[in-house]
Scaffold this active site. Structure first.
Site, mmCIF file in Angstrom:
data_model
loop_
_atom_site.group_PDB
_atom_site.id
_atom_site.type_symbol
_atom_site.label_atom_id
_atom_site.label_comp_id
_atom_site.label_asym_id
_atom_site.label_seq_id
_atom_site.Cartn_x
_atom_site.Cartn_y
_atom_site.Cartn_z
ATOM 1 N N GLU A 100 -7.290 5.048 7.397
ATOM 2 C CA GLU A 100 -7.024 6.466 7.075
ATOM 3 C C GLU A 100 -8.203 7.074 6.334
ATOM 4 O OE1 GLU A 100 -3.221 5.763 5.235
ATOM 5 O OE2 GLU A 100 -2.392 5.259 7.203
ATOM 6 N N ASN B 24 0.877 -1.173 0.000
ATOM 7 C CA ASN B 24 0.000 0.000 0.000
ATOM 8 C C ASN B 24 0.915 1.224 0.000
ATOM 9 O OD1 ASN B 24 -1.786 2.048 0.472
ATOM 10 N ND2 ASN B 24 -2.360 1.390 2.544
ATOM 11 N N GLY C 123 1.923 2.358 10.727
ATOM 12 C CA GLY C 123 2.932 3.404 10.595
ATOM 13 C C GLY C 123 3.605 3.787 11.902
ATOM 14 N N LYS D 38 0.171 4.214 -0.366
ATOM 15 C CA LYS D 38 -0.472 5.423 0.168
ATOM 16 C C LYS D 38 -0.145 6.594 -0.770
ATOM 17 C CE LYS D 38 -0.373 3.361 4.689
ATOM 18 N NZ LYS D 38 -0.447 3.527 6.126
ATOM 19 N N HIS E 41 -9.822 1.551 4.364
ATOM 20 C CA HIS E 41 -8.591 1.720 5.145
ATOM 21 C C HIS E 41 -8.873 2.680 6.298
ATOM 22 C CE1 HIS E 41 -4.532 2.842 6.272
ATOM 23 N NE2 HIS E 41 -4.135 1.720 5.671
ATOM 24 N N SER F 167 2.703 -2.069 10.384
ATOM 25 C CA SER F 167 4.134 -2.190 10.680
ATOM 26 C C SER F 167 4.675 -3.598 10.427
ATOM 27 C CB SER F 167 4.444 -1.728 12.106
ATOM 28 O OG SER F 167 4.096 -0.363 12.258
ATOM 29 N N GLU G 169 -6.104 -4.599 10.356
ATOM 30 C CA GLU G 169 -5.077 -3.578 10.576
ATOM 31 C C GLU G 169 -5.382 -2.816 11.862
ATOM 32 O OE1 GLU G 169 -2.926 -2.563 6.604
ATOM 33 O OE2 GLU G 169 -4.511 -1.115 6.979
HETATM 34 P P1 PGA Z 1 2.345 0.298 7.635
HETATM 35 O O1 PGA Z 1 0.931 0.547 6.920
HETATM 36 O O2 PGA Z 1 2.884 -1.002 7.125
HETATM 37 O O3 PGA Z 1 3.178 1.472 7.229
HETATM 38 O O4 PGA Z 1 2.082 0.261 9.117
HETATM 39 C C1 PGA Z 1 0.050 -0.499 6.674
HETATM 40 C C2 PGA Z 1 -1.229 0.037 6.076
HETATM 41 O O5 PGA Z 1 -1.677 1.101 6.504
HETATM 42 O O6 PGA Z 1 -1.815 -0.578 5.159
#
Ligand code: PGA
Length: 247
Positions: free
Chosen positions: A96, A9, A171, A11, A94, A209, A165
């Site tokens: 976000e 992803n 993140g 982003k 997601h 992460s 998630e």
């Molecule tokens: P990350 O993000 O691996 O940077 O924690 C995962 C995601 O949000 O899909």
């Protein structure tokens, strides 16, 4: 054994030059991967990455889709439009988007429906915040998020993929332990089993992460069928190590 899925992803990262070197490095290193590999790229770069991946095993994904088929929805991208660019996966719901774009469970469920109607596999994201975990509400939260998707999509639910998630792990460098993740994946699997006799073929990915160091132990869990990788998918060596761990 089910073939695992490792989806990057990106982003809102990248540019034409960086995308090209990242995709070329992933393609050069992924060889005959034992898992399915996808990159979910920002919409303006779908055509670029579609061309770069042509004739390879790397699958293309998007990061969002409109719940509407067409019309006066300025800024939105429909599932049929994604399909025209060879998109096979789309991330839906997601955290976000739930957080910054106020996507409700109902909207997420409609987006899943739109993706399925276009023949695109939605990667449906669910997960609890730190406060919700500390209040002991993790199962209730992910089940509520998933219930909306099941309710709206009926028997088609066996065609989705899921990504658990935990919001507190995204993140942050803080990963759920393999045991914590497996516990939630088992809850989701049981919920899917109640809805479809094909629940075992639904891929349930872990995200938050995930990196080269923790991927092996997470992917060894019985109900963890792959990963949705944010930060580590932007660095080819890290992403390739996660791909190598998925067998
Ligand atoms: P990350 O993000 O691996 O940077 O924690 C995962 C995601 O949000 O899909």
């Amino acid at each position: 054994m089910k073939r695992k899925l490792i989806a990057g992803n990106w982003k809102m990262n990248g540019n034409a030059a960086a995308n090209e070197s990242l995709v070329r490095a992933v393609l050069a290193g992924m060889g005959d991967a034992a898992c399915t590999v996808a990159v979910c790229v920002p919409a303006p770069y779908l055509a670029q990455v579609q061309a770069l991946r042509a004739g390879t095993a790397l699958e293309l994904g998007a990061q969002d889709v409109s719940e509407h088929a067409q019309g006066a929805y300025t800024g939105e991208v429909s599932a049929d439009m994604l399909r025209e660019f060879g998109v096979r996966y789309v991330i839906v719901g997601h955290s976000e988007r739930r957080q910054y774009h106020a996507e409700s469970d109902a909207v997420v469920a409609e987006k899943v429906k739109a993706a399925l109607a276009a023949g695109i596999t939605p990667i449906v994201c669910v997960g609890e915040t730190l406060a919700q975990r500390e209040e002991g509400r993790t199962s209730a939260i992910v089940k509520r998020q998933m219930a909306a998707v099941i309710h709206t999509n009926g028997h088609c639910i066996s065609e989705i993929a899921v990504a658990y998630e935990p919001v507190w792990a995204i993140g942050t460098g803080r990963t759920a332990t393999p045991e914590q993740a497996q516990e939630v994946h088992a809850v989701l699997r049981a919920q899917l089993k109640a809805a479809t006799e094909h629940a075992d073929r639904v891929l349930i990915l872990y995200g938050g992460s995930m990196n080269a160091a923790n991927a092996v132990s997470l992917l060894a869990q019985p109900d963890i069928d792959g990963g949705l990788i944010g930060g580590a998918s932007l660095k080819a060596p890290d992403f390739l190590q996660i791909i190598a761990a998925a067998r």
